[in-house]
Design an enzyme around this catalytic site. Sequence first.
Site, mmCIF file in Angstrom:
data_model
loop_
_atom_site.group_PDB
_atom_site.id
_atom_site.type_symbol
_atom_site.label_atom_id
_atom_site.label_comp_id
_atom_site.label_asym_id
_atom_site.label_seq_id
_atom_site.Cartn_x
_atom_site.Cartn_y
_atom_site.Cartn_z
ATOM 1 N N ARG A 81 53.903 -9.692 -72.502
ATOM 2 C CA ARG A 81 52.734 -9.014 -71.326
ATOM 3 C C ARG A 81 53.111 -10.588 -70.174
ATOM 4 O O ARG A 81 53.531 -10.206 -68.474
ATOM 5 C CB ARG A 81 51.555 -8.949 -70.982
ATOM 6 N N ASP B 276 55.683 8.243 -68.049
ATOM 7 C CA ASP B 276 56.824 7.758 -69.047
ATOM 8 C C ASP B 276 56.676 9.258 -69.979
ATOM 9 O O ASP B 276 57.877 10.392 -68.651
ATOM 10 C CB ASP B 276 55.589 7.225 -70.504
ATOM 11 N N GLU C 291 49.847 2.646 -62.026
ATOM 12 C CA GLU C 291 49.333 2.222 -62.938
ATOM 13 C C GLU C 291 51.348 1.998 -63.928
ATOM 14 O O GLU C 291 52.212 1.026 -62.358
ATOM 15 C CB GLU C 291 49.856 4.033 -64.078
ATOM 16 N N ASP C 292 51.008 1.095 -64.649
ATOM 17 C CA ASP C 292 52.555 0.588 -65.014
ATOM 18 C C ASP C 292 53.323 1.365 -65.505
ATOM 19 O O ASP C 292 54.557 0.729 -64.355
ATOM 20 C CB ASP C 292 52.534 -0.570 -66.112
ATOM 21 N N PHE D 143 63.033 1.078 -74.073
ATOM 22 C CA PHE D 143 61.108 0.419 -74.230
ATOM 23 C C PHE D 143 61.297 -0.716 -73.570
ATOM 24 O O PHE D 143 62.314 -1.350 -73.906
ATOM 25 C CB PHE D 143 60.836 -0.011 -75.639
HETATM 26 P P1 5GP Z 1 53.150 8.403 -70.808
HETATM 27 O O1 5GP Z 1 51.356 8.984 -71.615
HETATM 28 O O2 5GP Z 1 53.688 8.454 -69.326
HETATM 29 O O3 5GP Z 1 53.607 8.687 -72.192
HETATM 30 O O4 5GP Z 1 52.371 6.828 -71.282
HETATM 31 C C1 5GP Z 1 52.207 6.227 -70.418
HETATM 32 C C2 5GP Z 1 51.394 4.816 -71.284
HETATM 33 O O5 5GP Z 1 53.220 4.420 -71.981
HETATM 34 C C3 5GP Z 1 52.240 3.399 -70.329
HETATM 35 O O6 5GP Z 1 51.056 3.427 -68.729
HETATM 36 C C4 5GP Z 1 52.387 2.562 -70.923
HETATM 37 O O7 5GP Z 1 51.259 2.026 -71.667
HETATM 38 C C5 5GP Z 1 53.214 3.204 -71.861
HETATM 39 N N1 5GP Z 1 54.571 2.819 -72.479
HETATM 40 C C6 5GP Z 1 56.156 3.987 -71.661
HETATM 41 N N2 5GP Z 1 56.795 3.593 -71.863
HETATM 42 C C7 5GP Z 1 56.642 2.045 -71.467
HETATM 43 C C8 5GP Z 1 57.823 1.395 -72.014
HETATM 44 O O8 5GP Z 1 59.669 1.675 -72.462
HETATM 45 N N3 5GP Z 1 57.467 0.308 -72.764
HETATM 46 C C9 5GP Z 1 56.107 -0.570 -72.892
HETATM 47 N N4 5GP Z 1 55.320 -1.241 -72.566
HETATM 48 N N5 5GP Z 1 54.916 0.860 -72.725
HETATM 49 C C10 5GP Z 1 55.377 2.235 -72.156
HETATM 50 MG MG MG Z 2 49.691 1.765 -69.492
#
Ligand code: 5GP
Ligand code: MG
Length: 182
Positions: free
Chosen positions: A171, A109, A105-106, A158
Amino acid sequence: MTDPLGVVNGMRVGRTLLTQEAIESRVSQLAAEVSARYAGKEVTLVSILKGSFVFLADLTRRLTIPTRVDFLGISSYQGTESSEDIRWTTRLTSPVIGRHVLVVEDILDTGRTLSRIIDHLRDQEPASLRLCALLDKPNRRVAPVEADFVGFTIPDVFVVGYGLDYDGWFRQLPYVGVLERV
Ligand code: 5GP
Ligand code: MG
């Protein structure tokens, strides 16, 4: 948008948080950690679309264990706010029952997306299930999810670049930068 560093909805890429060199070096270390952990095993890398495609490409080429790659697509993010609403956009092409699965995963969060993904994969009875996230924002966590392998722990900002987007843009940047208002 004609300039890769242009303005989108009044937002642009500001300061660099992680340079290309820092990412390259850390991804090499992560690949060594992952390869050591799975020594003697085969691993199915499950890449979460779309944000992890750049990380996956760099990580997988440095792994020294046999791997297969599959993709899961999930749509849960509108703009810069995490939402509860999750939709599968791509499903696995091969069953993972009895396989060693490493989710790639990237960014981790709130953890909501990954906790859904983990539940979904665990239901399919893999031999093992671990997570590898390039970035981790621990201060934002809502769901109790931790990654087994983390590239960088970052503050609550972010970020875009190296696969991460803002409304689909940015990207392509080879580094990770902080999104800012113009
Ligand atoms: P979570 O469900 O953990 O809140 O969200 C995870 C997803 O939210 C990540 O896979 C990503 O796609 C997006 N995301 C969360 N934080 C960021 C950020 O700082 N930048 C970007 N571009 N996407 C984020
Ligand atoms: Mg993602």
